[in-house]
Design an enzyme around this catalytic site. Sequence first.
Site, PDB file in Angstrom:
ATOM      1  N   GLU A 220      -1.720  -9.503   9.380  1.00  0.00           N
ATOM      2  CA  GLU A 220      -1.017 -10.400   8.445  1.00  0.00           C
ATOM      3  C   GLU A 220       0.479 -10.489   8.706  1.00  0.00           C
ATOM      4  O   GLU A 220       1.102 -11.520   8.433  1.00  0.00           O
ATOM      5  CB  GLU A 220      -1.216  -9.951   6.989  1.00  0.00           C
ATOM      6  CG  GLU A 220      -2.626 -10.091   6.473  1.00  0.00           C
ATOM      7  CD  GLU A 220      -3.357  -8.768   6.495  1.00  0.00           C
ATOM      8  OE1 GLU A 220      -3.370  -8.106   7.558  1.00  0.00           O
ATOM      9  OE2 GLU A 220      -3.916  -8.394   5.457  1.00  0.00           O
TER      10      GLU A 220
ATOM     11  N   HIS B 264       0.813  -1.218   0.000  1.00  0.00           N
ATOM     12  CA  HIS B 264       0.000   0.000   0.000  1.00  0.00           C
ATOM     13  C   HIS B 264       0.854   1.278   0.000  1.00  0.00           C
ATOM     14  O   HIS B 264       0.525   2.251   0.681  1.00  0.00           O
ATOM     15  CB  HIS B 264      -0.957   0.008   1.204  1.00  0.00           C
ATOM     16  CG  HIS B 264      -2.058  -1.010   1.084  1.00  0.00           C
ATOM     17  ND1 HIS B 264      -3.222  -0.787   0.381  1.00  0.00           N
ATOM     18  CD2 HIS B 264      -2.169  -2.274   1.571  1.00  0.00           C
ATOM     19  CE1 HIS B 264      -4.001  -1.848   0.440  1.00  0.00           C
ATOM     20  NE2 HIS B 264      -3.391  -2.771   1.146  1.00  0.00           N
TER      21      HIS B 264
ATOM     22  N   ASP C 149      -0.957  -4.681   6.053  1.00  0.00           N
ATOM     23  CA  ASP C 149      -2.015  -5.533   5.497  1.00  0.00           C
ATOM     24  C   ASP C 149      -1.720  -5.858   4.028  1.00  0.00           C
ATOM     25  O   ASP C 149      -1.027  -5.125   3.339  1.00  0.00           O
ATOM     26  CB  ASP C 149      -3.385  -4.842   5.617  1.00  0.00           C
ATOM     27  CG  ASP C 149      -3.405  -3.480   4.945  1.00  0.00           C
ATOM     28  OD1 ASP C 149      -2.383  -2.764   5.010  1.00  0.00           O
ATOM     29  OD2 ASP C 149      -4.431  -3.120   4.336  1.00  0.00           O
ATOM     30  N   GLU C 150      -2.262  -6.995   3.593  1.00  0.00           N
ATOM     31  CA  GLU C 150      -2.326  -7.360   2.178  1.00  0.00           C
ATOM     32  C   GLU C 150      -0.993  -7.282   1.455  1.00  0.00           C
ATOM     33  O   GLU C 150      -0.934  -6.913   0.288  1.00  0.00           O
ATOM     34  CB  GLU C 150      -3.350  -6.453   1.461  1.00  0.00           C
ATOM     35  CG  GLU C 150      -4.749  -6.608   2.010  1.00  0.00           C
ATOM     36  CD  GLU C 150      -5.789  -5.769   1.263  1.00  0.00           C
ATOM     37  OE1 GLU C 150      -6.853  -6.309   0.966  1.00  0.00           O
ATOM     38  OE2 GLU C 150      -5.533  -4.574   0.980  1.00  0.00           O
ATOM     39  N   TYR C 151       0.079  -7.636   2.143  1.00  0.00           N
ATOM     40  CA  TYR C 151       1.363  -7.601   1.454  1.00  0.00           C
ATOM     41  C   TYR C 151       1.581  -8.908   0.705  1.00  0.00           C
ATOM     42  O   TYR C 151       1.469  -9.988   1.281  1.00  0.00           O
ATOM     43  CB  TYR C 151       2.499  -7.364   2.459  1.00  0.00           C
ATOM     44  CG  TYR C 151       3.834  -7.366   1.763  1.00  0.00           C
ATOM     45  CD1 TYR C 151       4.121  -6.375   0.821  1.00  0.00           C
ATOM     46  CD2 TYR C 151       4.763  -8.372   1.974  1.00  0.00           C
ATOM     47  CE1 TYR C 151       5.317  -6.386   0.123  1.00  0.00           C
ATOM     48  CE2 TYR C 151       5.963  -8.384   1.282  1.00  0.00           C
ATOM     49  CZ  TYR C 151       6.221  -7.399   0.360  1.00  0.00           C
ATOM     50  OH  TYR C 151       7.401  -7.415  -0.339  1.00  0.00           O
TER      51      TYR C 151
END
Length: 611
Positions: free
Chosen positions: A426, A313, A378-380
């Site tokens: 995460e 992000h 998040d969401e890596y």
Amino acid sequence: MLCRALFVAVLALGSPASALWPAPKQASTGNGTLFIDQTVQVTYNGEQVRWIPYRPHGDDGDENYPGSDFAETRINNQQISYTASYVPPSGPHFDSKQIVQGGLSRTFGAIFQQGFVPWMLRARGVDFEPALGGRRIATLQIVQTQHDSASTFRPLNGAVNESYALDVDAAGHATLVAPSSTGILRGLETFSQLFFQHSAGTAWYTQLAPVSIRDEPKYPHRGLLLDVSRHWFAVSDIKHTIDALAMNKMNVLHLHATDTQSWPLEIPALPLLAEKGAYHKSLSYSPSDLAGIQEYGVHRGVQVIVEIDMPGHVGIDQAYPGLSNAYGVNPWQWYCAQPPCGSLKLNDSSVEKFIDTLFEDLLPRLSPYSAYFHTGGDEYKANNSLLDPALKTSDQSVLQPLLQKFLDHVHGKVRELGLVPMVWEEMILDWNATLGKDVVAQTWLGGGAIQKLAQLGYKVIDSSNDFYYLDCGRGEFLDFDNGAPFQNNYPFLDWCDPTKNWKLLYSHEPTDGVSSDLHKNVIGGELAVWTETIDTTSLDTIIWPRAGAAAEVWWSGRVDEATGTNRSQLDARPRLSEQRERMLARGVRGAPITQLWCSQVDVHDCEGGNY
Ligand SMILES: *[C@@H]1O[C@H](CO)[C@@H](O)[C@H](O)[C@H]1NC(C)=O
Ligand SMILES: *[C@@H]1O[C@H](CO)[C@@H](O)[C@H](O)[C@H]1NC(C)=O
Ligand SMILES: *[C@@H]1O[C@H](CO)[C@@H](O)[C@H](O)[C@H]1NC(C)=O
Ligand SMILES: *[C@@H]1O[C@H](CO)[C@@H](O)[C@H](O)[C@H]1NC(C)=O
Ligand SMILES: *[C@@H]1O[C@H](CO)[C@@H](O)[C@H](O)[C@H]1NC(C)=O
Ligand SMILES: *[C@@H]1O[C@H](CO)[C@@H](O)[C@H](O)[C@H]1NC(C)=O
């Protein structure tokens, strides 16, 4: 007889006894009427306080939000002129008396300038108002039993005792006792909720005397995340949201400050970040904007925690090329959850230098007002490193130690600058990072994440998307071409559909499904407002009064201690309807939660059946 029965029923229904939001831990109220006006004598620790109507910092807020306009008023035909509004001195040094004075100013503003006649909460055609001329509240005695410390104004989780005791006797003497100025702010909010505007105009009353309340929160962390990257929000919108949080005794505003879509935060040491990263040069937060937002929060008992999301992000390629991978890559689906992707390189000394420069500029500006800094996580996706010329791999066994090293560096720097790191789940649960036990982990994926993190010894915040994502249920924002994309995505629901109604928020508690020995590690919750399809036009209706449903569970618990049973929608809904009206009167334009008809009738007349 029938008439009388009806009258009693109406009184019971109209009884504002249950009207406080969130419900206090213990409350006993009577049915006596007391009026209040601007002649009430207020003392704080024995010293007389002259209260002054409050006006938000500067002028922002005033024009945008109706109801915050203060005027002169007449009582018993005597003109009461308001002098300048009370604006506490600016700067990172806080004084308990100034905090209390600001709180009083807003409280009396809420009662006298932003009150409302509660016709919509009372049976149609019934005269529910007391006769004018009754006894008045003569004194409000405020006692703070302990000294605030510097950490009161930038509290670590649980460090501030937010409890208060509020009593209003039948003779019109009110006392508010609390160990901290934050507790006094919470008690003043409750005090303000006792009163209604009389339709006669310059009269305000409670029908609850005598009142005796002992109150304190169940969870120390009661927050809202606002994403200011997908859409930018004016400083006045953010301050307005802080006011609304305080009305619900929430105490954290988490600013998701940057993302790949925009970087609205001015960093003087890295000027290109906002110059290239903001949607427009007018849409960024200067250091003084940010300090002003945080300071505004402190004066309302709301800690503003800033997040710079990383390593995913991150969209800084146009400002400082060479530090990140995958920005603007197409197709993007392999590298990130939504375009335009972008993530910091994992094993790169220039990235470490960039982070040091960024943090050394930003964090000392945050630390006077906040104990925490959120480093995202998040969401890596491992695939980002396929595009890193130095790594060219998505092998997690290669990347995991590099990510650990990255986090060790980032968190080391956060601590060195006097703040405590927060991360998304995460990093720990998917990437197996081992972090300091000071770290607060924020969950959003649901499942058993809270239990797992609590078991690993982290302090945990619940932001489960099954309950707490306020942006869900309004459809997909991505666009689909004709043919298969159109067919496959029809009817274009968003990923976390459906909408989380207030009742769903209200059904949930952060410790649900967590073994009781680990409850102490579950420090609270945060609602999330991701703003792909939300901007200033819908901010209030998206958040309010829904967020209040979670706020009550976090403050008062899912179980009502008085009955030992889960709180009922039948008890909550009329109070939440009232809270919405109160917030509307104060300029927060929340969405309706039921028909107007339902708010006027007995709650059983709007009860759903068991089928
Ligand atoms: C008010 O409360 C008192 C004491 O509980 C009770 O006797 C009285 O009937 C109540 N009055 C009304 C109007 O409900
Ligand atoms: C907060 O202060 C109140 C009043 O002094 C006290 O009864 C309560 O135990 C304190 N709460 C905590 C968590 O220390
Ligand atoms: C990673 O990228 C490759 C293409 O280079 C793709 O085949 C694979 O599905 C991607 N993996 C994930 C988890 O998206
Ligand atoms: C990470 O960087 C270090 C220092 O430059 C280097 O020695 C190491 O080989 C790199 N690791 C990988 C997996 O490329
Ligand atoms: C994390 O640990 C689990 C369980 O040992 C393993 O399956 C997974 O591959 C690991 N993930 C990473 C990124 O190392
Ligand atoms: C109370 O609500 C929780 C969810 O928060 C639920 O798991 C539990 O079953 C409910 N208890 C009762 C007695 O309904």
